[in-house]
Every structure is written in C-alpha cells, then in structure tokens.
Design a protein around this motif. Structure first.
Motif, short mmCIF file in Angstrom:
data_model
loop_
_atom_site.label_atom_id
_atom_site.label_comp_id
_atom_site.label_asym_id
_atom_site.label_seq_id
_atom_site.Cartn_x
_atom_site.Cartn_y
_atom_site.Cartn_z
N LEU A 141 -60.14 -22.37 1.15
CA LEU A 141 -59.40 -21.39 2.39
C LEU A 141 -59.32 -19.90 2.11
O LEU A 141 -59.12 -19.55 0.95
CB LEU A 141 -58.13 -22.09 2.72
N THR A 142 -59.94 -18.97 2.92
CA THR A 142 -59.98 -17.77 2.83
C THR A 142 -58.48 -17.26 3.17
O THR A 142 -58.05 -17.70 4.34
CB THR A 142 -60.86 -16.96 3.76
N VAL A 143 -57.74 -16.70 2.12
CA VAL A 143 -56.35 -16.17 2.51
C VAL A 143 -56.13 -14.66 2.33
O VAL A 143 -56.60 -14.17 1.13
CB VAL A 143 -55.61 -16.99 1.60
N GLN A 144 -55.79 -14.02 3.05
CA GLN A 144 -55.44 -12.48 3.27
C GLN A 144 -53.95 -12.39 3.33
O GLN A 144 -53.13 -13.31 3.87
CB GLN A 144 -56.04 -11.97 4.59
N VAL A 145 -53.76 -11.56 2.32
CA VAL A 145 -52.06 -11.38 1.99
C VAL A 145 -51.55 -9.96 2.62
O VAL A 145 -52.36 -8.84 2.11
CB VAL A 145 -51.57 -11.60 0.73
N ASP A 146 -50.54 -9.68 3.27
CA ASP A 146 -50.33 -8.52 3.69
C ASP A 146 -48.83 -8.55 3.60
O ASP A 146 -47.90 -9.36 4.05
CB ASP A 146 -50.38 -7.95 5.09
N ALA A 147 -48.09 -7.21 3.26
CA ALA A 147 -46.64 -6.81 3.45
C ALA A 147 -46.52 -5.75 4.10
O ALA A 147 -47.12 -4.58 3.87
CB ALA A 147 -46.13 -6.78 2.06
N GLU A 148 -45.62 -5.64 5.02
CA GLU A 148 -45.44 -4.22 5.71
C GLU A 148 -43.88 -4.18 5.94
O GLU A 148 -42.94 -4.87 5.83
CB GLU A 148 -45.99 -4.39 7.31
N LYS A 149 -43.60 -2.83 5.75
CA LYS A 149 -42.06 -2.37 5.82
C LYS A 149 -41.96 -1.72 7.21
O LYS A 149 -42.76 -1.18 7.79
CB LYS A 149 -41.93 -1.31 4.91
N SER A 150 -40.91 -2.36 7.91
CA SER A 150 -40.67 -1.99 8.97
C SER A 150 -39.17 -2.18 9.55
O SER A 150 -38.44 -2.76 9.00
CB SER A 150 -41.56 -2.68 10.36
N VAL A 151 -38.69 -1.38 10.58
CA VAL A 151 -37.34 -1.54 11.13
C VAL A 151 -37.17 -2.65 11.92
O VAL A 151 -36.02 -3.26 12.33
CB VAL A 151 -36.70 -0.31 11.67
N SER A 152 -38.39 -3.25 12.50
CA SER A 152 -38.36 -4.45 13.37
C SER A 152 -39.36 -5.54 12.90
O SER A 152 -40.70 -5.11 13.22
CB SER A 152 -38.93 -3.97 14.81
N ALA A 153 -39.14 -6.48 12.12
CA ALA A 153 -40.09 -7.67 11.97
C ALA A 153 -40.80 -8.41 13.11
O ALA A 153 -41.75 -8.54 13.13
CB ALA A 153 -39.40 -8.73 11.24
N ALA A 154 -39.93 -8.48 14.22
CA ALA A 154 -40.28 -9.01 15.40
C ALA A 154 -41.70 -8.12 16.09
O ALA A 154 -42.40 -8.72 16.38
CB ALA A 154 -39.44 -9.12 16.40
N SER A 155 -41.40 -6.63 16.12
CA SER A 155 -42.51 -6.22 16.55
C SER A 155 -43.50 -6.01 15.85
O SER A 155 -44.81 -5.73 16.31
CB SER A 155 -41.94 -4.62 16.63
N VAL A 156 -43.59 -5.99 14.75
CA VAL A 156 -44.79 -6.14 13.49
C VAL A 156 -45.55 -7.41 13.86
O VAL A 156 -46.69 -7.53 14.19
CB VAL A 156 -44.48 -5.95 12.22
N LEU A 157 -44.84 -8.50 14.00
CA LEU A 157 -45.33 -9.80 14.32
C LEU A 157 -45.97 -9.83 15.62
O LEU A 157 -46.90 -10.60 15.82
CB LEU A 157 -44.39 -11.02 14.05
N VAL A 158 -45.28 -9.45 16.63
CA VAL A 158 -46.02 -9.54 17.91
C VAL A 158 -47.19 -8.58 17.81
O VAL A 158 -48.24 -9.20 18.43
CB VAL A 158 -44.89 -9.03 18.76
N GLU A 159 -47.54 -7.49 17.37
CA GLU A 159 -48.56 -6.91 17.31
C GLU A 159 -49.68 -7.47 16.41
O GLU A 159 -50.90 -7.68 16.90
CB GLU A 159 -48.40 -5.55 16.69
N ALA A 160 -49.02 -8.21 15.19
CA ALA A 160 -50.22 -8.80 14.48
C ALA A 160 -50.74 -10.09 15.08
O ALA A 160 -51.95 -10.62 15.05
CB ALA A 160 -49.29 -9.41 13.23
#
Length: 299
Positions: free
Chosen positions: A230-249
């Motif tokens: 399986l092709t696996v991509q890994v990302d870590a992001e810093k944000s004041v809102s985890a929810a907003s990052v996940l909605v955009e992703a």
C-alpha cells in the motif's frame, strides 16, 4: 507497539433508510462498499411502531408498515439495478431507527447513514438519528457526505493522534486496499494545547514537534509493515484547529477515517472535533469506536 498484525474484519454493511434523498444516497454508497468487501448489504427501516402503538390507531400503524415495506422494496430495486451481483436483504423493524441499526450491525457490521434525515433543515447538518447512531455505536459507522459529483481521488485519509489510533489507521489501510488506492495519515497538533497559552521558547516548540512526529512515525511504520503493497503518505500539521485542517484535507479524499471519541462525562456523545467532521467534512466519514481502555477524550 502493542497490537496484532491482522487486518480488521470488515463485516456486512447495514444502511438505514427513511425516504429522504440523503438516505437514498447513503444506500447506494453502502451498496458500493458492500460490493468492494464482497459482503451482503442489509437495508433497514426502523418504523418505531412498537413505540407508537399506544398513541396512534391501528390503521395508522398499518399505513406505516406498508409505507416502510414499499420503501425497502424500492431501495433494494435501485441498489440491485446498479449492483446486480450484490446480495441484498431488507428488514422492517418495529423498533426505533437507532436500536434497529445497532442490533442489525451485530459485532462486526458497518452502519451507514445519510448526512441528513427526512426532518433535517440543512444539507450541512447531520440528523438526530445519525448523531445518535454514531455516538452510541460499538461498530464502525459511516456518515455519507460530499459525494454529489461522484468524483473519486483514490485516497483514504486517516486522522491519527498517537499510537492509540493504530486501529483507526488499520481500518483506513484496509479501505484503501479495497479501493486499490492510497492511504494518507494526517496528524494535527495544536501548540496552544501542548504548552498552554503562554509564550514558549523555540526549543520547546521544536521538542514538542519532535514528540508529535514520533507518535506519527510509530503508526506509519506499523502500517507499512502490515500493508507492504500500500502507498502510504504521512503528514503532520500544526494548527490552532485540528477540525479545520481535517475538513480541508477531506476535499482530497474518498473517505475520512477517524476515532469515534466521546466527550468525557457526557454519556453517548461525540467529541468536539469528531462532531465538527461529521457535520462539515467534504467526503464520507467513517468513525471507528473507541474502547474504554483507550483515551476517551479529544484534545
């Protein structure tokens, strides 16, 4: 890391219908998922006639029964037209929708619901039945959202907080395999929650970032070992809102898989981030239930 190296069991698919457009869309999505799994599709109509029997006439109860069975037949026909080889069965339940779906799912089934019920007022809002199903489920639940245009990206997105989300990542990897797609592991951390609302030295930030990267790497290494093709991509992001990052992703994914954490002390209710995603994600959201020995609250 603790845990088995076996893929999670993806059982039969159970979908609830109520005559609404979102429920019909959920039934078709569930049919495609069942076909991918090579499992049966179980279509359920929870009539709650047992709960109404003391308050309405026998004639009304019979009308509800007739309408419910007709809806089941129509939905099954629509599904088999698109998936002729799929095994489909229907269930008219006298119980309310939420316990009907939980019971039908058993120990390993996946429950699928639409993003809005027949009484909903906005396409952005998950209906009360869907919320109760998701909050109280002991098996995976999928809220079907954002599939109107029918486009697919081939990407399954998994929200990963730490090693306790290994099972979430496993489910996501299994779904990616079924789709012959790829997996994206996304970890979002909030520096304010990590160090408080006070100024911090840069060294502290770097150390915190390193700790979060360690949690993600542990999950990534285990998934790559268990799913080597399986092709696996890994990302870590810093944000004041985890929810907003996940909605955009979620705009770039066919499915978002995350832990169905519950807010502590509030009974069967979804945590803040989970609640936001099931209302506003741009793709279907699959919630993997949490167990009592795991972390039960969201940061």
């Amino acid at each position: 890391m603790e845990g088995t190296t076996s893929s999670p069991e993806l059982g039969s698919v159970v979908v609830g219908v109520d005559g609404s457009g979102p429920a019909r869309q959920a039934a078709l999505w569930a049919a495609a998922e069942a076909a991918r799994r090579e499992r049966p599709l179980h279509i359920v109509y929870g009539s709650d006639t047992d709960g109404r029997v003391l308050y309405v006439s026998a004639e009304t109860i019979e009308q509800v029964r007739q309408a419910g069975r007709e809806l089941l037949d129509v939905t099954a026909t629509a599904v088999t037209e698109q998936f002729p080889s799929l095994k489909v069965n229907t269930e008219f339940s006298r119980r309310a929708p939420v316990p009907s779906l939980h019971q039908s799912a058993g120990l390993h089934g996946t429950i699928v619901v639409g993003n809005r019920g027949a009484g909903g007022f906005s396409s952005l809002m998950l209906g009360s039945v869907g919320l109760k199903v998701a909050a109280g489920a002991k098996t995976p639940v999928v809220i079907v959202r954002g599939t109107d245009d029918g486009t697919e990206t081939g990407v399954v997105l998994a929200a990963v907080r730490d090693e306790h989300d290994l099972e979430v990542a496993r489910y996501a990897a299994r779904e990616a395999e079924l789709r012959k797609g790829s997996l994206r592991l996304l970890h979002v951390w909030n520096i304010l929650q990590s160090v408080g609302n006070v100024a911090t030295m840069l060294d502290d930030v770097d150390q915190i970032a390193s700790e979060h990267a360690h949690h993600l790497t542990a999950v990534k290494d285990q998934i790559r070992e268990e799913f080597p093709d399986l092709t696996v991509q890994v990302d870590a992001e810093k944000s004041v809102s985890a929810a907003s990052v996940l909605v955009e992703a979620s705009r770039g994914a066919d499915l978002l898989v995350m832990g169905g954490r519950r807010a502590p002390g509030l009974g069967p209710t979804l945590g803040r981030v989970t609640h936001t995603l099931v209302h506003h994600a741009n793709c279907p959201v699959q919630l993997i239930p949490r167990h009592s020995q795991e972390h039960g609250s969201e940061s």
